[in-house]
Design an enzyme around this catalytic site. Structure first.
Site, short mmCIF file in Angstrom:
data_model
loop_
_atom_site.label_atom_id
_atom_site.label_comp_id
_atom_site.label_asym_id
_atom_site.label_seq_id
_atom_site.Cartn_x
_atom_site.Cartn_y
_atom_site.Cartn_z
N LYS A 106 -8.22 -0.03 3.05
CA LYS A 106 -7.57 -0.41 1.80
C LYS A 106 -8.65 -0.72 0.78
O LYS A 106 -9.49 -1.59 0.99
CB LYS A 106 -6.67 -1.62 2.02
N ASP A 153 6.33 -12.39 1.40
CA ASP A 153 6.75 -11.11 0.82
C ASP A 153 7.24 -10.16 1.91
O ASP A 153 6.85 -9.00 1.98
CB ASP A 153 5.59 -10.47 0.05
#
Length: 393
Positions: free
Chosen positions: A40, A133
């Site tokens: 990432k 989340d």
């Protein structure tokens, strides 16, 4: 970025597999470790002021977790001014992609997803980490059907609630899956993640989240005040046990929801199928009442000095007992007779009857004697049995 780029001298990027506001995710190969990985990369010119801090937070939080249902963080660093995060590669799609293709999933598959997701959440909660989340896009479905939780970019440590990377009053998370207490601006806790998971499971079963509206504010109001429609009322074939537990995950009050660990165990053991619980044990037969208990219930004999040798019983006082003694004595003074059919059977009354009868007999015998031996009754009225013989004058 070209596929031949080498990150940190060992991670060779091949193909981009995801892109977001903060960065992009690449499928890569670890030439040192000899295994495929996911890398990432944070955007070089990210306009988000807290992007770098959130990126580091994700590396810090996920790096503390080692669990089969959490995407593991392998490495973290910076190259040419860009932060990178190396994670294990999940050979599959996120649940958001699965929903886009299938629309909804069968109950058995959703139960498996629930067990895995809740187990990963429980591991994070045990380390003092709240994800904040949980949504379909952050739940990755591996090739073998295993679920892994990803993206701890906005996670929060429970022992440091002031360390949230958000402005005061700002709500972080996706409104479709946010817990009611967070809609009120309260700090996130483990029950908040459980509620979000309930919203995801509801969408997997029904094909849509429990609450939808034209604006995010309207959705928040639904989370606060509107009860979710039971899936079976929307035509979803679901065992009643599953539905009841799902609605428990969506309870408005945090204290009414199960913990992530409890949810993981409940789904993993197959309780969602509605397994019949064992019948209660048969009631035991009543035991014979012992003499001591009988005397305690009926009363102990005691001598009544007022009635001589008559034995009476001291009965326990109760609402169903007979009239008090003072009422009985008052009735006797007033000459009130007992009702018909309720003759007194006490030994004292029987002895009184015998005495009255004896007196009556005695008086009758006395009357007869008076009549026979009265002075008014002469002997001339009675003929002699043997009359005297006649004599001459």
């Amino acid at each position: 970025m070209k596929q031949q780029v080498l990150i940190a001298g060992r991670y060779r990027l091949h193909v981009a597999i995801g892109r977001g506001a903060m960065g992009e995710v690449w499928q890569a190969y670890d030439e040192v470790g000899g295994r495929p990985v996911a890398v990432k990369l944070l955007h070089a010119q990210n306009s988000e002021p807290t992007a770098a801090a959130r990126f580091r937070l994700e590396a810090q939080t996920a790096g503390r977790l080692s669990h089969p249902h959490v995407v593991g963080v392998l490495d973290f660093g910076e190259q040419e001014g860009r932060l990178f995060l190396v994670m294990e590669l999940v050979q599959g799609d996120s649940l958001s992609h699965v929903l886009a293709q299938a629309g909804s999933l069968p109950a058995e598959q959703v139960a498996r997803i629930a067990a895995h997701s809740a187990a990963g959440m429980a591991a994070a909660h045990e380390q003092g980490i709240v994800h904040r989340d949980i949504k379909p896009g952050n739940l990755l479905l591996d090739a073998d059907g295993s679920v892994k939780i990803a993206d701890f970019g906005i996670a929060q440590f429970m022992n440091d609630p002031g360390g949230a990377l958000t402005a005061t009053g700002q709500i972080v998370g996706t409104s479709l899956y946010i817990a009611p207490e967070r809609a009120l601006g309260q700090p996130a806790g483990p029950p908040s993640d459980v509620y979000s998971l309930g919203c995801v499971l509801y969408q997997l079963l029904v094909g849509q989240p429990p609450f939808r509206a034209g604006s995010a504010i309207a959705v928040l109001h639904h989370h606060l005040d509107t009860p979710p429609v039971p899936p079976r009322e929307l035509g979803v074939g679901l065992p009643p046990a599953f539905e009841n537990y799902l609605l428990g995950l969506l309870a408005k009050r945090p204290e009414d929801r199960p913990t992530a660990g409890q949810a993981a165990n409940w789904f993993a053991t197959g309780a969602w199928k509605g397994i019949a619980e064992p019948l209660p044990a048969a009631a035991p037969h009543p035991e014979p009442v012992p003499r001591a208990a009988y005397r305690e219930a009926v009363g102990e004999p005691r001598a009544n000095t007022a009635s001589g040798s008559v034995t009476t019983y001291a009965f326990p006082t109760s609402a169903a007992s007979t009239a008090p003694a003072h009422r009985t004595r008052r009735r006797q003074r007033e000459g009130v007779r007992p009702a018909a059919g309720r003759r007194s059977q006490t030994p004292r009354n029987s002895r009184m009857v015998v005495t009255v009868a004896a007196v009556a007999i005695f008086l009758g015998a006395l009357l007869v004697g008076v009549t026979l031996f009265s002075p008014d009754h002469s002997s001339a009225d009675t003929p002699a049995t043997n009359p005297p013989s006649a004599t001459s004058p």
